[in-house]
Design an enzyme around this catalytic site. Sequence first.
Site, PDB file in Angstrom:
ATOM      1  CB  THR A 110      -0.926  -0.005   1.240  1.00 38.72           C
ATOM      2  OG1 THR A 110      -1.661  -1.219   1.234  1.00 38.72           O
ATOM      3  CG2 THR A 110      -1.887   1.158   1.226  1.00 38.72           C
TER       4      THR A 110
ATOM      5  CD  GLU B 112       8.177  13.084  10.138  1.00 35.49           C
ATOM      6  OE1 GLU B 112       9.066  13.920  10.299  1.00 35.49           O
ATOM      7  OE2 GLU B 112       7.361  12.773  11.048  1.00 35.49           O
TER       8      GLU B 112
ATOM      9  CE  LYS C  47       1.888   3.750  14.064  1.00 28.08           C
ATOM     10  NZ  LYS C  47       0.455   3.740  13.749  1.00 28.08           N
TER      11      LYS C  47
HETATM   12  N1  HSE Z   1      -2.143   0.249  11.251  1.00 31.24           N
HETATM   13  C1  HSE Z   1      -1.660   1.569  11.440  1.00 31.24           C
HETATM   14  C2  HSE Z   1      -2.827   2.447  11.878  1.00 31.24           C
HETATM   15  C3  HSE Z   1      -1.053   2.088  10.166  1.00 31.24           C
HETATM   16  O1  HSE Z   1      -3.973   2.015  11.780  1.00 31.24           O
HETATM   17  O2  HSE Z   1      -2.592   3.554  12.318  1.00 31.24           O
HETATM   18  C4  HSE Z   1      -0.217   3.295  10.345  1.00 31.24           C
HETATM   19  O3  HSE Z   1       0.917   3.042  11.102  1.00 31.24           O
END
Ligand code: HSE
Length: 432
Positions: A12, A128, A204
């Site tokens: 994607t 980023e 994250k």
């Molecule tokens: N699976 C992640 C989300 C994609 O839904 O935010 C982006 O890191």
Amino acid sequence: MSISVGLIGLGTIGMGVAKIFTRDNEILFAHLGEKLQLKKIADINLENAKHLNLPSEILTQNAEDILNDPEIQIVIELIGGYEPAKSFLLKAIAEGKHIVTANKALLAQHGEEIFQAAADKEVDIGFEASVGGGIPIIRALKEGLAANSLKSIYGIINGTANYILTEMEKKKSPFEQVLQQAQAHGFAEADPTYDIKGIDTAHKLAILISLAFGTRITLEQIYTEGIDRISPLDLQFSRELGYKIKLLALAKDVNDEIEARVHPTMISKDYLLATVDGAYNAIYVIGNRVGSTMFYGMGAGEEPTASAVVSDVIDIARNIQKNITRRITPTSFCRQKEKKIKDINQIVSSYYLRFSALDKPSVLSNISGILGEHNISLASVIQKGRQIGGSVPIVMMTHEALEQDIKHALDKINTLSFVTEKPHLIRVAELD
Ligand code: HSE
């Protein structure tokens, strides 16, 4: 003159990146004053490439064709997962190539090794797109907020989870149906349990913490809880009480100790962060000088994430033009300093507690009595409906209490004969 780029992974996000390179060439040229050439694209499955109209010599099923090409100066890795992504990145670095990746799982788990390898070879590394999709939060932390000591970060950084909670609340749609919609939009991870269980958010958060607080943190040190126990009933009570439920990533520096946690969180509906709905992400950052800031945008999806990836490529290309590397190092916000990570049992928070109990005398007094024995003081109690012989929901909002005390109290309440379901707990947060 042009700068050559190789792309590994045509899923994607890879497709989004390839489209920017092929369709927005003029914009890239205007920003850089030089041509960026997507010289090769590698993927085992080149099915997607049919939609791109690219000359066949650009395409390969062998990543080594990129890693061994001396003309390619920047390698973009967008295959995700640990292997072979890690080996490809390390090989690219060893070949003296700069790297760009969106791979949050890899950086959260093996970031230190990859950053060290890049430092040893003096190459740049852009990531980023690893946090907040198209939102330039990494650059904001490294550059825009560099004059600050950061106090706290509160992030809605998983588009899928936020989309699910938003749709469940707005349309009262069942969880499974909403998840399928998120997958169709291309937000969800290959394995959506990473989204639902908070694991993607924790990946994250680990990256944000290493930047914002300059400390190393392992995933095991981040308390992580997903949205899979949130029911429409909780969303309804929450709204009545003036709150929204968000899967929040929280990091706070409390006297040089870091609180790091991911869990469904009730925040007052009056916070700007509470208005962030759907697949949007937002990161609310408080610095000692700047005060409160919020970074908002699409946190997932093909084009927003590709936008962040290509911004890293442009950044590195600018360094190449000036013949410099690592002007801003990957974790340049802070020099590394080990900080203690606070145990979840030692945090202090207010709580939303939902019990399911038989509707009979002294239930409330028994439950509140146990809470009182554990130093937990109540702010409000709601019991709705009348179900003689059946179960009713009882919601209690507490004042601030120690997590350990809450857990001990709930364990005890769970043993009461009239309690018919394991109690539900949602932490309430003040964004300070
Ligand atoms: N699976 C992640 C989300 C994609 O839904 O935010 C982006 O890191």
